[in-house]
Design an enzyme around this catalytic site. Structure first.
Site, PDB file in Angstrom:
ATOM      1  N   ASP A   1       0.875  -1.132   0.032  1.00  0.00           N
ATOM      2  CA  ASP A   1      -0.018  -0.131   0.035  1.00  0.00           C
ATOM      3  C   ASP A   1       0.843   1.254   0.039  1.00  0.00           C
ATOM      4  O   ASP A   1       0.664   2.301   0.667  1.00  0.00           O
ATOM      5  CB  ASP A   1      -1.042   0.107   1.237  1.00  0.00           C
ATOM      6  CG  ASP A   1      -2.247  -0.976   0.866  1.00  0.00           C
ATOM      7  OD1 ASP A   1      -2.439  -1.317  -0.221  1.00  0.00           O
ATOM      8  OD2 ASP A   1      -2.840  -1.089   1.675  1.00  0.00           O
TER       9      ASP A   1
ATOM     10  N   HIS B   1      -4.718  -2.126  -1.696  1.00  0.00           N
ATOM     11  CA  HIS B   1      -5.191  -0.754  -2.399  1.00  0.00           C
ATOM     12  C   HIS B   1      -4.381  -0.777  -3.724  1.00  0.00           C
ATOM     13  O   HIS B   1      -4.893  -0.105  -4.537  1.00  0.00           O
ATOM     14  CB  HIS B   1      -4.587   0.361  -1.497  1.00  0.00           C
ATOM     15  CG  HIS B   1      -5.736   0.683  -0.670  1.00  0.00           C
ATOM     16  ND1 HIS B   1      -6.841   1.397  -0.547  1.00  0.00           N
ATOM     17  CD2 HIS B   1      -5.957  -0.113   0.654  1.00  0.00           C
ATOM     18  CE1 HIS B   1      -7.571   1.512   0.511  1.00  0.00           C
ATOM     19  NE2 HIS B   1      -7.047   0.423   1.412  1.00  0.00           N
TER      20      HIS B   1
END
Length: 337
Positions: free
Chosen positions: A73, A143
């Site tokens: 991320d 993400h």
């Protein structure tokens, strides 16, 4: 604030800091979940994520680290904005390229994981056309995971772009599948990046984010094979992963005690609360360090804790004797408390 972990393993050989040789000491900056681009349209919080990422790089340079490890991320979005990419590339170029010699020798294949159809190596400082000062190793998170078709290269993510620019060493892009390997019957093979500095040998295993249920199943079924050097007892083994550590439903997490006993330290990304002090795992020889996010992304309780990163020093003679410096973040705008 200084922290010592001399009492974490009663069975380890007695080692004193003055016994270490500087030429054998590997210094690593540990960080995760920078979430670059989160709240970027907010007039107050918009620059928080990129400012704390900048601080990671500045501290890495200040404390003369040998490398940076990022446990997923780096970006908040799978398709980060042009502004986020621009600032990230600029900061990586500013702080990780330069004339500083890289003191860690690569022993594994520099082409393992390289971009298909191109001649440059996967590990940036092995490229004679680049002048790398601080190698930056990263896995993807949930993400910024690979998505899409991506042509001959398969699904791609922002880390693929940073990798082909020569700024980031993207590792852990393994396809966790339930299909047995035609070669040895194992579902997923994980090959480490093998590094050496003096007499200290380091193996870095990266596992980018996958569905927790799938990874849980693979671990329980012994379908994940982690390749090891022949002299495996002479290596310090770090595993980086980005999964749920806290149970959020049936098989919606990865149990802490399911990893191979050869691992010495697990760098656990994804969970945002800071548990950066290495924690022992019942019945296992390895420890877990959970750096937490470098920026608050929500109003969850875990985000209210102070944000930290860690500098980890170790040599071949001090396994399980982690000596590090905890560095506290300062926010432009804090959401905690």
């Amino acid at each position: 604030m200084d922290a010592s972990f001399d009492d974490m393993d009663e069975n380890r050989p007695e080692t004193r800091i003055q016994d270490r040789k500087e030429e054998d000491l590997i210094r690593i900056m540990l960080a995760t979940d920078c979430h670059i681009g989160v709240h970027e349209r907010d007039p107050v919080r918009g620059q928080d994520s990129i400012n704390t990422f900048k601080e990671v790089l500045q501290l890495a340079a200040k404390y003369d680290v040998d490398m940076i490890l990022m446990a997923g991320d780096l970006f908040h979005e799978n398709r980060p904005s042009r502004e986020s990419l621009y600032q990230t590339i600029s900061l990586l170029r500013e702080h990780t390229l330069g004339d500083k010699p890289v003191s860690i020798e690569l022993l594994s294949d520099p082409n393992d994981g390289k971009a298909a159809g191109y001649g440059f190596p996967a590990i940036n400082y092995e490229d004679p056309n680049l002048n790398v000062g601080i190698p930056f190793f990263s896995i993807h998170g949930n993400h910024d995971d690979p998505q899409g078709v991506g042509g001959h290269e398969g699904a791609l993510c922002a880390l693929d772009l940073l990798s082909v620019t020569g700024l980031v060493n993207y590792i852990g892009k393994a396809d966790i599948t339930d299909e047995p390997s035609a070669q040895d019957g194992v579902g997923t093979n994980i090959r480490p990046v093998l590094l050496r500095k003096g007499d200290t040998r380091l193996a870095i295993y990266g596992v980018g984010n996958v569905k927790d249920q799938r990874l849980h199943h693979q671990l329980r079924s012994n379908k994940i094979k982690m390749f090891t050097p022949q002299d495996k007892d002479d290596w310090f083994n770090i595993l980086m992963l980005h999964q749920n550590r806290v149970k959020r439903g049936a098989m919606e997490s990865v149990p802490e005690g399911m990893f191979d006993d050869m691992i010495d330290l697990v760098i656990w990304g994804h969970e945002h609360d800071c548990r950066i002090e290495p924690e022992p795992v019942a019945g296992k020889r390895y420890f877990i360090s959970q750096p937490g996010s470098t920026v608050a992304t929500s109003l969850a309780d875990g985000e209210s804790l102070t944000k930290y990163c860690r500098i980890l020093d170790f040599t071949c003679v001090c396994r399980h004797n982690f000596e590090g410096t905890v560095l506290s973040w300062r926010f432009k705008a804090r959401l905690s408390r």
